[in-house]
Design a protein around this motif. Structure first.
Motif, mmCIF file in Angstrom:
data_model
loop_
_atom_site.group_PDB
_atom_site.id
_atom_site.type_symbol
_atom_site.label_atom_id
_atom_site.label_comp_id
_atom_site.label_asym_id
_atom_site.label_seq_id
_atom_site.Cartn_x
_atom_site.Cartn_y
_atom_site.Cartn_z
ATOM 1 N N GLU A 124 24.134 -13.864 6.156
ATOM 2 C CA GLU A 124 23.849 -14.114 7.564
ATOM 3 C C GLU A 124 22.956 -13.006 8.128
ATOM 4 O O GLU A 124 22.979 -11.869 7.655
ATOM 5 C CB GLU A 124 25.131 -14.168 8.411
ATOM 6 N N SER A 125 22.231 -13.367 9.167
ATOM 7 C CA SER A 125 21.436 -12.391 9.898
ATOM 8 C C SER A 125 21.223 -12.909 11.312
ATOM 9 O O SER A 125 21.473 -14.088 11.597
ATOM 10 C CB SER A 125 20.098 -12.136 9.202
ATOM 11 N N GLY A 126 20.745 -12.017 12.180
ATOM 12 C CA GLY A 126 20.384 -12.431 13.525
ATOM 13 C C GLY A 126 21.343 -12.024 14.620
ATOM 14 O O GLY A 126 21.084 -12.276 15.798
ATOM 15 N N GLY A 127 22.446 -11.391 14.255
ATOM 16 C CA GLY A 127 23.378 -10.957 15.282
ATOM 17 C C GLY A 127 22.836 -9.782 16.077
ATOM 18 O O GLY A 127 21.786 -9.224 15.759
ATOM 19 N N GLY A 128 23.564 -9.411 17.122
ATOM 20 C CA GLY A 128 23.138 -8.279 17.932
ATOM 21 C C GLY A 128 23.845 -8.252 19.266
ATOM 22 O O GLY A 128 24.805 -8.988 19.494
ATOM 23 N N LEU A 129 23.334 -7.404 20.140
ATOM 24 C CA LEU A 129 23.859 -7.256 21.488
ATOM 25 C C LEU A 129 22.962 -8.026 22.458
ATOM 26 O O LEU A 129 21.741 -7.853 22.431
ATOM 27 C CB LEU A 129 23.905 -5.774 21.877
ATOM 28 N N VAL A 130 23.557 -8.845 23.283
ATOM 29 C CA VAL A 130 22.797 -9.640 24.227
ATOM 30 C C VAL A 130 23.558 -9.713 25.548
ATOM 31 O O VAL A 130 24.794 -9.657 25.561
ATOM 32 C CB VAL A 130 22.512 -11.051 23.660
ATOM 33 N N GLN A 131 22.838 -9.826 26.626
ATOM 34 C CA GLN A 131 23.474 -9.951 27.936
ATOM 35 C C GLN A 131 23.973 -11.371 28.165
ATOM 36 O O GLN A 131 23.447 -12.319 27.575
ATOM 37 C CB GLN A 131 22.489 -9.577 29.036
ATOM 38 N N PRO A 132 24.966 -11.538 29.011
ATOM 39 C CA PRO A 132 25.424 -12.891 29.350
ATOM 40 C C PRO A 132 24.261 -13.740 29.838
ATOM 41 O O PRO A 132 23.407 -13.273 30.608
ATOM 42 C CB PRO A 132 26.439 -12.642 30.464
ATOM 43 N N GLY A 133 24.231 -14.988 29.355
ATOM 44 C CA GLY A 133 23.133 -15.885 29.683
ATOM 45 C C GLY A 133 21.991 -15.823 28.694
ATOM 46 O O GLY A 133 21.077 -16.662 28.744
ATOM 47 N N GLY A 134 22.009 -14.860 27.809
ATOM 48 C CA GLY A 134 20.945 -14.709 26.834
ATOM 49 C C GLY A 134 21.120 -15.615 25.630
ATOM 50 O O GLY A 134 22.044 -16.436 25.569
#
Length: 124
Positions: free
Chosen positions: A6-16
């Protein structure tokens, strides 16, 4: 044996949005479906989505319907989970999984192979 990465995870803001990828390798000719599961510490892995490898069928959990989509490309041996309008409760480690089975796709016990997981954190 089948290997999943798997790849593509991360930190994102709500609504992102985030797009998770799962690349398969090895002997995948007898794989019937690919699934996505989410796990938070101390909890079992929850079903998120599943897509048939041999047909066009797919299913999403009620909590992500209308926000997530699942897709695949057999030629590329890849599956994607497009996650839009992310919420804090979507936070967790997302696992890609593959099964040779044809039923009970909502249960993690059905799946024969698992990736290592990718962390998704939704926070402001």
């Amino acid at each position: 044996q089948v290997q999943l990465v798997e790849s593509g995870g991360g930190l994102v803001q709500p609504g992102g949005s985030l797009r998770l990828s799962c690349a398969a390798s090895g002997s995948i000719s007898d794989i019937n479906a690919m699934g996505w599961f989410r796990q938070i510490p101390g909890k079992v892995r929850d079903f998120v989505a599943v897509i048939s490898v041999t047909g066009g069928g797919f299913h999403l959990s009620d909590s992500v319907k209308g926000r997530f989509t699942v897709s695949r490309d057999n030629a590329k041996k890849s599956v994607w989970l497009q996650m839009n309008d992310l919420k804090a409760e979507d936070t967790g480690v997302y696992f890609c999984a593959a099964t040779r089975g044809s039923t009970h796709y909502f249960s993690g016990a059905t799946y024969d192979y698992w990736g290592q997981g990718t962390q998704v954190t939704v926070s402001s």
